[in-house]
Design an enzyme around this catalytic site. Sequence first.
Site, PDB file in Angstrom:
ATOM      1  N   ALA A  43       0.816  -1.211   0.000  1.00  0.00           N
ATOM      2  CA  ALA A  43       0.000   0.000   0.000  1.00  0.00           C
ATOM      3  C   ALA A  43       0.849   1.261   0.000  1.00  0.00           C
ATOM      4  CB  ALA A  43      -0.937   0.001   1.205  1.00  0.00           C
ATOM      5  N   ASP A  57      26.227  32.198 -25.957  1.00  0.00           N
ATOM      6  CA  ASP A  57      27.165  32.719 -26.943  1.00  0.00           C
ATOM      7  C   ASP A  57      26.427  33.684 -27.878  1.00  0.00           C
ATOM      8  OD1 ASP A  57      29.356  31.209 -26.092  1.00  0.00           O
ATOM      9  OD2 ASP A  57      28.695  29.467 -27.229  1.00  0.00           O
ATOM     10  N   ASP A 103      -4.830   4.038 -10.558  1.00  0.00           N
ATOM     11  CA  ASP A 103      -3.831   5.096 -10.357  1.00  0.00           C
ATOM     12  C   ASP A 103      -2.976   5.331 -11.591  1.00  0.00           C
ATOM     13  OD1 ASP A 103      -4.826   5.225  -7.847  1.00  0.00           O
ATOM     14  OD2 ASP A 103      -3.031   4.551  -6.816  1.00  0.00           O
TER      15      ASP A 103
END
Length: 914
Positions: free
Chosen positions: A301, A347, A752
């Site tokens: 978890a 530059d 998720d």
Amino acid sequence: MRYAPVEPLDSMTRSEPWHATPIDDVLSALATDGKGLSSDEAGRRLSEYGTNDVHGAERTSVLHLLVSQFRDPLIYLLGVAALLSLGVGFVPGGEPNYTEAAFIVLIIGANGLFGFVQDYQATRSIEALRELASPDATVLRDGRRQVVDAEQVVPGDVVHLERGDAVPADARVLEADELRTNESPLTGESTPVEKVPGTVGEETPLAERRNTVYKNTTVVRGRGRAVVVETGMETEVGGIATRLGEADDRQTPFQAEVERLGKRIGGLVVALIVLVVAVQFLFTATAPVAILLVGITLAVAGVPEGLPAVVTFTLALGAREMVDRNALVRRLPVVESLGSVDVVVTDKTGTVTENRMTVTRLYASGAVVELSDSPVRSEAGTDGRQLTANGDGRSRPAVAPLLRCGALCNNVDRTDGEYRGEPTEIALRRIADEAGIESTGERLREIQFSSERKRMTVVVENGAPTAYTKGAPEVVLDRCDAVLEDGDVHELTDDRRREIIDRTESFAGDALRVLGFASKAVDDPSADAAQIEDGMVFLGLQGMLDPPREEVEAAIADCQSAGVRTILATGDNLATAEAVGEQIGLDPGGALTGGDVDDQSDDQLERTVEEVDVFARVTPDHKVRILNALQDNGHTVAMTGDGVNDAPALSQADVGVAMGQRGTDVARQASDMILRDDDFATIRDAIREGRGIFENVRKFVNYLVSTNTGEVLVVFLGVLLGSLLFPAQFSETSHALILTPILILWINLVADTLPALAMGADPHADGLMDRPPRPTDEGVIDTRVLVSILTIAVLLAVTGLGIFFYALDATGSLLRAQSVLFTFIVVVELIRIQVIRSRYDQPLRSNPWLVGAIGVSLLVHLTVLYTPLRDFFRVVPLSLVEWGWIATGFATFLLLNVAVSGLTTGLFESRASD
């Protein structure tokens, strides 16, 4: 034809001074007679000495790249959980859970493989660029000239060099016809170096070794023949690359933060496991098997398994977007680092300018002539740029003789409209061609330019032999006693000389490179040079400028609005640097030179770099000092460079930016990002992309970490409360868990990771370049995000456990209660995505990939509940009543979230106003 023998080259090594060795000994050591190699011998030497390429460090093997994906504290924690799932079999009353262990290993493998694919693709992109940049070389093999890939050149090869060629390797000059090379990438000196056969002293500095040409330099004039003495990593350039490769690889701030986050999560989870195990063992009658399973569940978890994959995916998306914008990122984490850059040291030539000298002003017949971009019919009858006399009331002077001199006293080749040669001479030839000036004629003689003479003269058969001279104005004036005015020759008086000198100084003050021009008819083209160049007629001046790119001023203004300061550091003179700085929107006031930098201590320079925007006449060492001073002041610095000697600054910068078109291999290897178009505006675009990526990273880190923290709290508090409220069910069965490890893994993988991946493709919010840069000490998880994470975690645990225990009490079934909680968490997490995005004013429809990901996740979850897959996951189908409980729990969660969010937002705004 006699070819070189095949015995190995062992009579000399790189430590021997090739430049100081007589050429006969060099040829002997290389086992060649200077007539080239056979193809067979070249192939054998290629096998023995390797390809003629330069790489900064040993290239990462595929195996090493794959193994590196699994070097993460969170991965280690999951591995321990898999081992514990098998170890349950050694506990009395337990049996090993092979399915669970296999599923954990599958998750670990899938994440590692995903990260490997992204990193491998980035590595291959760099290799493709390197291969694309490999030039050809003309070598003498099998008795004839052949064009081969420069990487196939070997020691002993005889190479032919022509104007415009890249020198393929370090080589001793055998023959030279006005051969000159540009060694600025290696030495920093922009003046072309004359190359001739011969021997120089052993202690001769590299920049003065006129008998040797070097890899990564270019031929700007003449032609020659040379025998290769060193290739690949044994060249001078290769030696620099080797030292560069020995430097430790830098971690970006984001990499360090992710590493710290992983360690903290791992430490927290371990601490919670110890606490729960101790409480259950000491204060409850929970079976040992159940205690061990709780430990496994907490480990699973607490780990946001999808975080490495989502981070890699998001950075890879950003890297691909940057490729479309002509920026190639060599290390994925640098994509995010660009978002925190607050100073760019750039530059001038080719980055903020076009790297193309252009004649912009003339002086002839006593009048200054400005050249605009408006085409008109010139005196020669062709379309050219508008020649406009300054407002002195005079008509446009006759500039044809001046332009013709510049075109004839010139070694530029023009083929199919393509100019090849030195930039200054290209500018002179181009303006003559634009004005339709005839510049043909048989060249009878050239008196070469040298740093001592500061002038060049050619004698051309132009009806009659005529000498044409160009050079430093004061030097040319010294050779003149007359001046051409409105087609007539007049005496060159002292007043006229002073006027010409004043005009020269005026041109130089406007950042123009100024050359003087003169001509005269000659009787004997073979006469002494001094005699030919004496008593000339002064024709006028030509002033040239390398103009800024059109888009650079706007790009610098955008950077300033975004709180990103630009510093110009160039090797040009102070006047040029100041003028260009002003043209591109910088403040040239107080501009300094490299000499001024040398005169300051480190402490003084740290104060200076906060006030000065323009530095002129700087060397690579000066750039490193400027960089270090800025970093010591706490700045995150992007530094541009193209030469070999820029490598130290590029490697030390927070973001080293090399040029893709004119940059050297070593500069590219030392850099973090390569500009394929050499354009400063690309840096601006990359910074914007970096900021957008960081914002997306922060969103899904908030999302993933908050949900994982909520799952930890659910398991941690649920097991403790369950042991007290339902002691029988939570102590007598090995399944007495709030959620099983396999359910948590499925939540983390489907609910998720899939939406989080899609969130990585979120469009960037408006106004990204209207905000200041992210402070270097501000992490992805700042105070506001941390409060959000903890708030969501607590609310998820409180509402989730409320539903769980209600369902457990109402149904008496642990499996049904677990199924309700399992579904509740999935629903909350899928909807929470848009809650997070709404804070960035992003509607759901703005990201179609996210809409699809949410839909797929929900569909897959329903498949788990209502198909035979439920037996594998040990869940049961839910009734409408149970869906009602979930809806009630979600409404409660949402109301509490709105209330708490309003409170915390008010606190943050109040603190900000204070």
